[in-house]
Design an enzyme around this catalytic site. Structure first.
Site, PDB file in Angstrom:
ATOM      1  N   SER A 168     -17.172  35.822  -2.403  1.00 56.84           N
ATOM      2  CA  SER A 168     -17.823  36.084  -1.127  1.00 56.84           C
ATOM      3  C   SER A 168     -18.275  37.545  -1.020  1.00 56.84           C
ATOM      4  O   SER A 168     -19.458  37.835  -0.852  1.00 56.84           O
ATOM      5  CB  SER A 168     -16.853  35.731   0.018  1.00 56.84           C
ATOM      6  N   ASP A 215      -6.773  38.650  -2.959  1.00 54.70           N
ATOM      7  CA  ASP A 215      -5.712  39.640  -2.754  1.00 54.70           C
ATOM      8  C   ASP A 215      -4.450  39.327  -3.573  1.00 54.70           C
ATOM      9  O   ASP A 215      -3.788  40.236  -4.057  1.00 54.70           O
ATOM     10  CB  ASP A 215      -5.389  39.745  -1.260  1.00 54.70           C
ATOM     11  N   LYS A 234     -17.081  44.007   8.032  1.00 57.46           N
ATOM     12  CA  LYS A 234     -16.482  43.158   9.074  1.00 57.46           C
ATOM     13  C   LYS A 234     -17.268  41.868   9.236  1.00 57.46           C
ATOM     14  O   LYS A 234     -17.634  41.466  10.336  1.00 57.46           O
ATOM     15  CB  LYS A 234     -16.377  43.926  10.390  1.00 57.46           C
ATOM     16  N   GLY A 270     -19.274  37.612   3.132  1.00 55.86           N
ATOM     17  CA  GLY A 270     -20.200  38.112   2.126  1.00 55.86           C
ATOM     18  C   GLY A 270     -21.641  37.664   2.321  1.00 55.86           C
ATOM     19  O   GLY A 270     -22.560  38.468   2.202  1.00 55.86           O
ATOM     20  N   ASP A 320      -5.447  43.243  10.745  1.00 55.32           N
ATOM     21  CA  ASP A 320      -6.028  42.047  10.122  1.00 55.32           C
ATOM     22  C   ASP A 320      -5.003  40.918  10.108  1.00 55.32           C
ATOM     23  O   ASP A 320      -5.298  39.789  10.506  1.00 55.32           O
ATOM     24  CB  ASP A 320      -6.474  42.373   8.699  1.00 55.32           C
ATOM     25  N   GLU A 345      -5.253  37.407  12.463  1.00 54.43           N
ATOM     26  CA  GLU A 345      -5.330  36.046  11.902  1.00 54.43           C
ATOM     27  C   GLU A 345      -4.098  35.220  12.262  1.00 54.43           C
ATOM     28  O   GLU A 345      -4.192  34.011  12.448  1.00 54.43           O
ATOM     29  CB  GLU A 345      -5.614  36.062  10.391  1.00 54.43           C
ATOM     30  N   GLU A 372     -12.437  17.445  23.739  1.00 57.94           N
ATOM     31  CA  GLU A 372     -12.093  18.441  24.762  1.00 57.94           C
ATOM     32  C   GLU A 372     -11.352  19.641  24.189  1.00 57.94           C
ATOM     33  O   GLU A 372     -11.525  20.765  24.656  1.00 57.94           O
ATOM     34  CB  GLU A 372     -11.250  17.790  25.872  1.00 57.94           C
TER      35      GLU A 372
END
Ligand code: NAD
Ligand code: MG
Ligand code: MG
Ligand code: MG
Ligand code: MG
Ligand code: MG
Length: 337
Positions: A32, A88, A136, A139, A196, A200, A232
């Site tokens: 990405s 990572d 931010k 990619g 971060d 998340e 809904e």
């Protein structure tokens, strides 16, 4: 809220591409972020090499885009600046085996996320610069905005400034990928990594999916049809999020009915109450003291038993089965299984 805007923001005029003249940048990974950053650098006139595994499917794609591709260790050897855009979880091993041996004074290593540096999974020698330029946005957006002459905002952080030029390098890199067209905000590896993870866990992924499922289950347990509950509690979320993304919470509230807005204003705080806020503080503490990072690193070392079991259980949840069926009725959705 106690704090108004205090961020330092850099733009094109604050960055000088000449800082990268005569330097070679290796972009490790072509996923990405890798494909977007490598292509943007190349189109900005930077000398780029992409580092990949032999046999990687991306190898041909990168060459097709006009990029030079080498193995990670070859690319690391010849580069002055090494941007590590691997997943990572694989970065520490690849760093140790294929990148660290080529590090010498004057080189810089870069990241787009701070986890491995902040939690000491990668500990570079003191004679290299260590910095982060983190777009931010995903990619494909980083690439598309660049091509359109615009940019995606990015974060800049300096962990180690051996050369005394780390910040100039980071700003020049940010300019070369288009980020200074939009604005680059200065942060630290600690702030980027911790916020971060918190975002998340508490809001974007963990908080949001748990809220959706709890709402869905409440309706289904009360005897309402799962299909109606799905619309809904999940499907309509996109409309709400799109409006907040475009114009903030106030724009979303302007657009919904006054009945919906009154329910929002008076009931929302009862759902996200002091108990939830206390739990959020606890999650943040586990991020700050390294508890979460340690747990996730060990989980990976053990072959991900908990992760795989939870992932499987969640995939079998009623909301997923109902959703699969309902999305068949929505021809505008491309199917991703
Ligand atoms: P990705 O999973 O999309 O791509 C990873 C790339 O690394 C792939 O090309 C893969 O083939 C390659 N790769 C995997 N193992 C390898 C190995 N052993 N040797 C060589 N190459 C290998 O990753 P991504 O989402 O682009 O994330 C890269 C970094 O950018 C991460 O630090 C991530 O946190 C950060 N980041 C990602 C986004 C995003 O939008 N995805 C946004 C901001 C920051
Ligand atoms: Mg995933
Ligand atoms: Mg994030
Ligand atoms: Mg993240
Ligand atoms: Mg409704
Ligand atoms: Mg309204």
């Amino acid at each position: 809220m106690t704090r108004e805007e205090v961020a330092v923001i850099y733009y094109d005029k604050d960055a000088d591409l000449n800082v990268l003249k005569g330097k070679k940048i290796a972009v490790m990974g072509y996923g990405s972020q890798g494909h977007a950053q490598a292509q943007n650098l190349k189109d900005s006139g930077i000398d780029v090499v992409v580092g990949l595994r032999k046999g990687s499917k991306s190898w041909a794609a990168a060459e097709e885009a006009g990029l030079t591709v080498k193995t990670v260790s070859e690319a690391a050897e010849e580069a002055d600046i090494i941007q590590i855009l691997l997943p990572d979880e694989v970065q520490p091993r690849v760093y140790r085996e294929e990148i660290a041996p080529s590090l010498r004074p004057g080189k810089a290593i870069m990241f787009s996320h701070g986890f491995n540096i902040h939690y000491h999974q990668i500990v570079p020698p003191e004679y290299v610069d260590v910095l982060m330029v983190a777009p931010k946005g995903p990619g494909h957006l980083v690439r598309r905005m660049y091509v359109e002459g615009k940019g995606v905002p990015a974060l800049l952080a300096i962990h180690q400034d051996a050369s005394g030029k780390a910040k100039e390098i980071g700003l020049a890199y940010a300019k070369a990928i288009g980020a200074t067209r939009a604005g680059v905000i200065e942060t630290t590896f600690k702030e980027e990594t911790e916020t971060d993870l918190f975002g998340e866990q508490a809001v974007l992924c963990g908080g949001c999916t748990a809220l959706i499922k709890a709402g869905f289950e409440t309706l289904v347990e009360a005897g309402y049809q799962p299909e109606i509950a799905y619309f809904e509690c999940l499907n309509e979320l996109k409309l709400i999020v799109d409006m907040m993304y475009e114009g903030g919470i106030k724009y979303m509230r302007f657009s919904i009915s006054d009945t919906a807005e009154y329910g929002d204003l008076t009931r929302g705080p009862r759902i996200i109450d002091d108990h939830v806020r206390a739990t959020m503080k606890q999650l943040l503490k586990e991020i700050q003291d390294g508890t979460f990072a340690r747990e996730w690193i060990l989980e990976n070392q053990a072959g991900r038993p908990v992760f795989n079991a939870l992932r499987q259980r969640e995939r079998e949840h009623l909301i997923e089965r109902v959703g699969d069926r309902l999305r068949e009725m929505m021809p505008w959705l491309k199917k991703e299984k």
